[in-house]
Write an enzyme that holds these catalytic residues in place. Structure first.
Site, PDB file in Angstrom:
ATOM      1  CG  HIS A 193     -39.873  27.327  -7.678  1.00 12.60           C
ATOM      2  ND1 HIS A 193     -38.939  26.535  -7.257  1.00 12.60           N
ATOM      3  CD2 HIS A 193     -41.223  26.765  -7.654  1.00 12.60           C
ATOM      4  CE1 HIS A 193     -39.557  25.405  -7.138  1.00 12.60           C
ATOM      5  NE2 HIS A 193     -40.731  25.503  -7.298  1.00 12.60           N
ATOM      6  CB  CYS A 209     -43.949  24.386  -8.380  1.00 11.20           C
ATOM      7  SG  CYS A 209     -44.886  25.295  -7.215  1.00 11.20           S
TER       8      CYS A 209
END
EC number: 2.-.-.-
Length: 338
Positions: A193, A209
């Site tokens: 992301h 992440c």
């Protein structure tokens, strides 16, 4: 997003001020070759804010600049000549989909049907919240994600006096940025992301992440389809025997399990294939040992008369362009709600 070739990139650099990030397509080498790109140099300007801003200018990672230049101040002095490690060996993995090499803080994307590879800097999980190695796929594409902070992150933030809302709406202040790719691994808690903290890209700062610069995740998101294969590997030592017989190693500092560990001296676990490579008669053992010790993060030739020499790197003297956004501290999670 149309990405400039390395040659076009160099020409533009010589003629005009640079932008806040440069993304580069590398032509794929033959199947029996892994060497791509070439290194560059950059002279630090008065207006350069910090090392992350310089890294973002070349779409590389701050940690890679630290490796390539051995020692580097967070704010290098104007006039300092910085090596930009834009030459590399492709990871030892199939040339398809997305490959993330945690050890080098890079993401490789192989667009289907195109003879090229796109290389992006990334931020990954910090110690204790490591990004796991995995073989998976893109399970979901999420534009304008909202962020639901997990209980663990909310508790850690509360301990620091920061009280997070139950849900952070989509927008420029969302820690997940404007685009997210959910990986079909585990319970879907890991994402590739964007971020509202651009200086965190190229570092170990997330809760597991994979973070990308805003222009990079936008470009990747526009190309990648659900179902695209994803491999996350941890390969600090890459090596190659090129078609001309030259042998190269690219050595990165291994990922530590403890922030206090000195990764410059942390030991490697080397594969039997690498041992076979290292024992070949063409390999100059002294040069190989020097490369393994130095850990420069770019390919070094360890065979032939110029075994100690790194690849050619044109010298580019450029003025600073746009500056990056200010850093915003805080952790992000891989839990997203729509």
């Amino acid at each position: 997003m149309k990405r400039a070739s390395l040659i076009t990139l160099s020409i533009l650099a010589a003629l005009s001020a640079v932008h806040s990030a440069w993304a580069v397509d590398y032509p794929l080498p033959p199947a029996n070759s892994r060497l791509i790109g070439q290194n560059q140099t950059y002279t630090v300007q008065e207006s350069d804010r910090n090392l992350q801003a310089i890294a973002r200018r070349f779409d590389t990672a701050a940690m890679l600049l630290i490796e390539a230049n051995n020692t580097m101040a967070p704010v290098p002095r104007p006039g300092t000549v910085v090596t930009i490690p834009s030459q590399m060996l492709l990871p030892d993995a199939p040339r398809e989909g997305i490959i993330v090499n945690l050890a080098e803080l890079r993401l490789y994307y192989f667009p289907p049907g195109e003879n090229q590879v796109q290389v992006y800097p990334i931020g990954i999980g910090l110690q204790g919240l490591e990004t796991p190695e995995m073989t998976t796929r893109v399970g979901q594409k999420i534009p304008n994600p909202t962020w639901t902070p997990p209980a663990g992150i909310r508790a850690r933030s509360a301990a620091k006096g920061i009280h997070l809302p139950a849900v952070v709406p989509a927008g420029p202040n969302n820690p997940l940025g404007r685009y997210a790719l959910r990986l079909a691994y585990g319970n879907g808690e890991y994402l590739i992301h964007g971020t509202s903290a651009p200086d965190s890209v190229g570092l170990r700062v997330s809760s597991g992440c994979i973070r990308m610069n805003a222009p990079d995740i936008k470009a990747l998101f526009s190309q990648v389809r659900s179902g695209t294969p994803v491999r996350v590997i941890n390969e600090p030592v890459k090596y190659s025997v090129e078609p001309n017989g030259m042998r190269y190693v690219e050595v990165h500092r291994p990922l530590s399990q403890n922030p206090e560990q000195d990764t410059q001296n942390l030991s490697f676990t080397l594969s039997s294939d690498f041992t076979q490579f290292a024992q070949h008669a063409d390999v100059r053992k002294e040069q190989l040992q020097k490369a393994l010790t130095r850990r420069a993060g770019y390919p070094v030739a360890v065979s032939g008369e110029n075994g100690a020499a790194r690849a050619t790197e044109p010298s580019l003297s450029m003025q600073s362009g746009q500056r990056g956004d200010a850093v915003s501290e805080g952790e992000v999670s891989g839990t997203v709600t729509q």
